[in-house]
Design an enzyme around this catalytic site. Structure first.
Site, PDB file in Angstrom:
ATOM      1  N   ARG A  14      34.875  32.366  40.604  1.00 51.86           N
ATOM      2  CA  ARG A  14      36.139  32.780  40.656  1.00 51.86           C
ATOM      3  C   ARG A  14      37.120  31.839  40.662  1.00 51.86           C
ATOM      4  O   ARG A  14      36.820  30.788  41.406  1.00 51.86           O
ATOM      5  CB  ARG A  14      36.286  34.112  41.485  1.00 51.86           C
ATOM      6  CG  ARG A  14      35.609  35.128  41.637  1.00 51.86           C
ATOM      7  CD  ARG A  14      35.364  35.876  40.372  1.00 51.86           C
ATOM      8  NE  ARG A  14      36.609  36.548  40.242  1.00 51.86           N
ATOM      9  CZ  ARG A  14      37.028  37.880  40.544  1.00 51.86           C
ATOM     10  NH1 ARG A  14      36.199  38.368  41.572  1.00 51.86           N
ATOM     11  NH2 ARG A  14      38.034  38.432  40.303  1.00 51.86           N
ATOM     12  N   ASN A  59      39.547  38.661  44.658  1.00 56.31           N
ATOM     13  CA  ASN A  59      40.184  37.346  44.525  1.00 56.31           C
ATOM     14  C   ASN A  59      41.525  37.204  44.764  1.00 56.31           C
ATOM     15  O   ASN A  59      42.059  35.963  45.240  1.00 56.31           O
ATOM     16  CB  ASN A  59      39.988  37.010  42.826  1.00 56.31           C
ATOM     17  CG  ASN A  59      39.748  35.658  42.842  1.00 56.31           C
ATOM     18  OD1 ASN A  59      39.444  34.643  43.600  1.00 56.31           O
ATOM     19  ND2 ASN A  59      40.146  35.076  41.636  1.00 56.31           N
ATOM     20  N   PRO A 113      38.275  45.543  40.088  1.00 59.31           N
ATOM     21  CA  PRO A 113      39.315  45.847  41.165  1.00 59.31           C
ATOM     22  C   PRO A 113      39.000  45.708  42.511  1.00 59.31           C
ATOM     23  O   PRO A 113      37.724  45.446  42.945  1.00 59.31           O
ATOM     24  CB  PRO A 113      39.216  47.691  40.849  1.00 59.31           C
ATOM     25  CG  PRO A 113      37.879  47.703  40.131  1.00 59.31           C
ATOM     26  CD  PRO A 113      37.678  46.626  39.371  1.00 59.31           C
ATOM     27  N   GLU A 114      40.029  45.514  43.270  1.00 61.91           N
ATOM     28  CA  GLU A 114      39.906  45.237  44.629  1.00 61.91           C
ATOM     29  C   GLU A 114      39.506  46.359  45.518  1.00 61.91           C
ATOM     30  O   GLU A 114      40.046  47.393  44.774  1.00 61.91           O
ATOM     31  CB  GLU A 114      40.759  44.412  45.195  1.00 61.91           C
ATOM     32  CG  GLU A 114      41.253  42.970  44.251  1.00 61.91           C
ATOM     33  CD  GLU A 114      41.413  41.801  45.003  1.00 61.91           C
ATOM     34  OE1 GLU A 114      41.800  41.708  46.275  1.00 61.91           O
ATOM     35  OE2 GLU A 114      41.751  40.573  44.313  1.00 61.91           O
ATOM     36  N   LYS A 133      33.872  48.226  47.129  1.00 58.65           N
ATOM     37  CA  LYS A 133      34.183  48.505  45.693  1.00 58.65           C
ATOM     38  C   LYS A 133      33.052  49.648  45.409  1.00 58.65           C
ATOM     39  O   LYS A 133      33.170  49.943  44.306  1.00 58.65           O
ATOM     40  CB  LYS A 133      34.070  47.137  44.905  1.00 58.65           C
ATOM     41  CG  LYS A 133      34.709  46.150  45.163  1.00 58.65           C
ATOM     42  CD  LYS A 133      34.576  44.921  44.619  1.00 58.65           C
ATOM     43  CE  LYS A 133      35.652  43.813  44.964  1.00 58.65           C
ATOM     44  NZ  LYS A 133      35.586  42.479  44.290  1.00 58.65           N
ATOM     45  N   ARG A 164      23.992  47.611  53.488  1.00 55.62           N
ATOM     46  CA  ARG A 164      23.978  46.350  52.835  1.00 55.62           C
ATOM     47  C   ARG A 164      25.386  45.849  52.939  1.00 55.62           C
ATOM     48  O   ARG A 164      25.452  44.440  52.391  1.00 55.62           O
ATOM     49  CB  ARG A 164      23.460  46.698  51.351  1.00 55.62           C
ATOM     50  CG  ARG A 164      22.112  47.095  51.202  1.00 55.62           C
ATOM     51  CD  ARG A 164      21.552  46.502  49.681  1.00 55.62           C
ATOM     52  NE  ARG A 164      22.281  47.342  48.814  1.00 55.62           N
ATOM     53  CZ  ARG A 164      21.805  48.572  48.142  1.00 55.62           C
ATOM     54  NH1 ARG A 164      20.491  49.221  48.834  1.00 55.62           N
ATOM     55  NH2 ARG A 164      22.343  49.397  47.373  1.00 55.62           N
TER      56      ARG A 164
END
Ligand code: ZN
Length: 268
Positions: free
Chosen positions: A257, A161, A2-3, A52, A120
């Site tokens: 990707r 993506n 998932p984005e 995410k 991070r």
């Protein structure tokens, strides 16, 4: 995978259905049973996303969830059916339940451990106050392609993506251009556009990236047929004519990707 807009939408759904009230917590699968027992009866004080990563807050303790490739979250109205034995974490209250299955990670964190994850990650266009300059500092020094940099969660968090391909098309940027060859104005425009597109994605729960003059209605073309829904310029449109110039859309693998772009519209 998932984005980021999907994870922000999940955070909003957790808040709406469970926020400010005690929850029943359980781990039918057993892998999160000790933590679920600790949380059972606690009040969900907040839910937030960064890229995410999803965080559910219970008074100084956080459930950190990363769905990875196979994780799923399903909400439903009470009464909850008996859970499948694959459910890692079920939350329930008298109105709703939600099941988490198959995440890459689901762990209980302290405030400090949560902060280490934020540190991070790069700035997230969907987090109010996140600073695009932090990403620009890395991008403007990098020889790596802008298409690879946009997927690097340490540089910018939450872009996947589809948004990568679409935002580069919308700004006429060749995906193979090095980060250091982007101008500051181009980066500012890309960040601002990502924030707007992704906010729309949270609201509509799908990705639409075409401008009003390029919708199927405006152009008299058939709507896109794809399980992702949404109207796009180049994503998964390999070899089909570009909506603007009719050049066939190209595809290639980049940063593991599939990348899609129009070699004619994206020259700069
Ligand atoms: Zn084109």
């Amino acid at each position: 995978m998932p984005e980021g807009h999907t994870i922000h939408r999940l955070a909003a759904d957790y808040r709406e259905r469970f926020g400010g009230r005690p929850v029943r917590a359980s781990s039918p699968q057993g892998k999160f049973a000790d933590a679920a027992a600790l949380l059972d009866g606690a009040v969900l004080e907040g839910a937030e996303a960064h890229g995410k990563h999803l965080f559910l807050g219970f008074g100084g303790e956080w459930v950190h969830i990363h769905l990875g490739l196979f994780g799923k979250v399903n909400f439903g109205d009470a009464p909850a059916p008996p859970p499948a034995d694959t459910v890692r974490l079920r939350l329930a209250n008298p109105r709703s339940y939600v099941d988490l299955r198959g995440p890459t990670s689901c762990a209980l964190l302290t405030d400090g451990e949560k902060q280490a994850i934020h540190d991070r990650l790069g700035p997230d266009p969907l987090r109010p106050g996140d600073d695009p300059d932090r990403a620009w500092k890395r991008i403007s020094r990098s020889r790596t392609t802008i298409a690879a940099l946009l997927l690097d969660q340490k540089i910018i968090a939450g872009v996947g993506n589809v948004y990568r391909a679409e935002v580069l098309f919308r700004h006429g940027v060749d995906p193979y251009r090095a980060g250091k060859d982007l101008t500051r104005a181009e980066w500012t425009a890309i960040w601002t556009d990502l924030a707007a597109l992704m906010r729309e994605g949270v609201r509509d729960n799908r990705i639409d990236t075409v401008r009003p003059e390029h919708t199927p209605e405006a152009m008299g073309r058939p709507p896109r047929v794809d399980d992702h829904g949404g109207e796009v310029y180049v994503y998964r449109r390999a070899n089909l004519p570009c909506h603007i110039c009719t050049t066939p859309v190209r595809t290639a693998e980049l940063a593991a990707r599939n990348l899609f772009w129009c070699p004619s519209c994206q020259r700069r």
